[in-house]
Design an enzyme around this catalytic site. Structure first.
Site, short mmCIF file in Angstrom:
data_model
loop_
_atom_site.label_atom_id
_atom_site.label_comp_id
_atom_site.label_asym_id
_atom_site.label_seq_id
_atom_site.Cartn_x
_atom_site.Cartn_y
_atom_site.Cartn_z
N PHE A 137 -6.90 7.87 -0.62
CA PHE A 137 -5.77 8.66 -0.31
C PHE A 137 -4.52 8.11 -0.14
CE2 PHE A 137 -6.87 7.04 3.85
CZ PHE A 137 -5.75 7.09 4.60
N LYS A 138 -4.47 6.80 -0.01
CA LYS A 138 -3.22 6.12 0.16
C LYS A 138 -2.22 6.15 -0.93
CE LYS A 138 -5.28 4.33 4.00
NZ LYS A 138 -5.45 3.10 4.39
N ASP A 139 -2.84 6.51 -2.15
CA ASP A 139 -2.09 6.61 -3.12
C ASP A 139 -0.86 7.75 -3.18
OD1 ASP A 139 -2.84 4.60 -5.08
OD2 ASP A 139 -4.71 5.86 -5.49
N LEU A 167 1.71 5.95 -1.01
CA LEU A 167 2.41 4.43 -1.56
C LEU A 167 2.80 4.57 -3.07
CD1 LEU A 167 -0.31 2.43 0.41
CD2 LEU A 167 2.39 2.37 0.77
N THR A 207 -4.88 0.35 1.92
CA THR A 207 -3.62 0.29 1.91
C THR A 207 -2.98 -0.68 0.85
OG1 THR A 207 -3.30 1.39 3.98
CG2 THR A 207 -1.50 -0.13 3.36
#
Length: 466
Positions: free
Chosen positions: A111-113, A116, A144
């Protein structure tokens, strides 16, 4: 849009400066001075929009005039066209009124995509405009780091140093970081745990003298407001897909650092009908202990099958405490200073106010594996261990079966083959095509002692213009 510190003793900043600053000079985290609010009619009018169009509507008030609207739209389109599903965040049904929102269709399968991949583009835009170079310093419990490296590796004005706990992330997570080779990319394995890495990052932002005044640090961890801002969007996306805003939704969020679920809290404050937010944790359950019993107390960090949640000091929880204390930075600062010495509680009426929206649960490794196995046997759908914790917590805490419950699917199961094997399933999750050769790629990583001065010296010696 202006941004203020949760500790009340730092200057208000605009979006560009908040993007580059990360932690406020008083040690606090930046939050908007005021939140945009959308009416039910306005939210309803967004039905049928593409993900990037929806993202523009939700996020543009935070960016305001810092980036021209057309440039910001193009940035969002470029970001989300890289995801491996046309819906960007598709919803999969598990049972009656029970869903998983797949947030792992980005380039690094987590989900960090969502934040980021956008953050890299934002940094490139602002740094090019300012003709400025920065050093990114970040800590990761697994996901992350790879998302930050992927998002920032092409940035011309950035050197990136990512700290991860040595031998405490999965092999896939490690290789996703250490196999991206570039002169501006530095992976540091710290002989400690994630909280040690996160502490080093915070202390370095507080005193940047080790860089000799030649550059400044920029943040990719969820202390950076842009991370939170981007994560608000998918709550609106899920709601619009499941009958919102004309019906309320509930969300279960696997969380360690509290950023992802804080984004849901903000979505509600911005006008999205959300009836319940479930904080789903593993054995490192400081958030569950607070939300269920109003006791905030650090215990020894434990290594689990869900390593991205092996966190005891949840940075973004400070942002919620700021709201619960009437946005009084002095009260927040005092509370957090006392928390360094031992257990703390907040006034009962403040805690009960939080409980109107939040529930919580802590799920151990055995229950995590049981959930992975049970869901696969019933649905032939494979959960990663973090998402499994979210599903179990959702089922344990659900207030109203008539309200759709959406668990945030935070990572692809192929990142955690050990947890899948321990669940008793004889299936090996395959990496997507673009990562099929991951285990054959060259790795590059520096293993350093759990010592701030050692890490800071390494960074000072290795950034491009050192």
């Amino acid at each position: 849009m202006r941004y203020i510190s949760t500790r009340g003793d730092a200057p208000a900043l605009g979006f560009e400066d908040v993007l580059l600053t990360g932690l406020a000079i008083d040690g606090g985290l930046y939050v908007p001075e005021s939140l945009p609010h959308f009416s039910i009619e306005e939210i309803r009018s967004w039905r049928g929009l593409s993900y990037s169009e929806l993202a523009f509507n939700v996020m543009h008030p935070f960016v305001d005039d810092a980036i021209p609207a057309d440039d910001f739209r193009a940035m969002l389109e470029d970001t989300y066209k890289e995801f491996a599903h046309q819906a960007v965040a598709p919803l999969v049904q598990l049972d009656t009124n029970e869903w998983v929102m797949e947030l792992f269709r980005g380039p690094t399968l987590a989900f960090k995509d969502f934040a980021l991949q956008l953050l890299g583009r934002l940094l490139d835009y602002v740094l090019e405009k300012r003709k400025q170079h920065v050093v990114i310093m970040g800590a990761t419990s697994g996901d992350t780091g790879s998302a930050a490296i992927e998002g920032c590796r092409r940035c011309e004005h950035v050197d990136i140093f990512i700290l991860h706990p040595h031998e405490r992330v999965s092999e896939v997570q490690r290789r996703q970081m250490t196999t991206v080779l570039g002169d501006n990319i530095h992976n540091i394995a710290v002989r400690g745990n994630f909280d040690d890495c996160q502490r080093m990052v915070k202390e370095s932002f507080g005193d940047q003298s080790f860089l000799g005044g030649k550059t400044q640090l920029a943040a990719v961890n969820s202390i950076n407001w842009a991370r939170i801002m981007a994560q608000i969007v998918y709550y609106f996306h899920a709601s619009l897909a499941l009958g919102g805003p004309d019906r309320s939704l509930a969300f279960s969020v696997p969380t360690g650092n509290f950023g992802d679920i804080f984004a849901g809290y903000l979505a509600k404050k911005m006008g999205l009908p959300i009836s319940q937010l479930v904080i789903a944790t593993n054995r490192n359950d400081i958030l569950h202990r607070f939300m269920s019993g109003n006791r905030y107390e650090q215990h020894q960090l434990e290594h689990t099958l869900s390593p991205s949640m092996d966190i005891m000091v949840s940075s973004n929880f400070e942002r919620l405490l700021f709201d619960l204390h009437g946005r009084d930075g002095a009260l927040v600062k005092d509370l957090l200073e006392r928390a360094q010495q031992g257990p703390v509680s907040i006034e009962d009426y403040r805690w009960r106010h939080a409980r109107k929206l939040f529930d919580s649960d802590a799920v151990d490794d055995k229950l995590t594996c049981d959930t992975i196995r049970e869901v696969f046997e019933r649905n032939e759908y494979l959960l990663d261990p973090h998402t499994a914790i979210g599903v179990r917590a959702a089922r344990n805490c659900r207030r109203d079966p008539a309200v759709p419950m959406v668990t945030l699917g935070t990572a692809h199961p192929a990142k955690f083959p050990d947890a899948i094997a321990e669940s008793g399933l004889s299936i090996k999750p395959e990496l997507p095509v673009h990562m099929a050769d991951l285990f054959e790629r060259e790795e590059r990583c520096s293993v350093l002692e759990n010592d701030l001065s050692v890490v800071q010296s390494f960074i000072a010696d290795h950034w491009k213009h050192a």
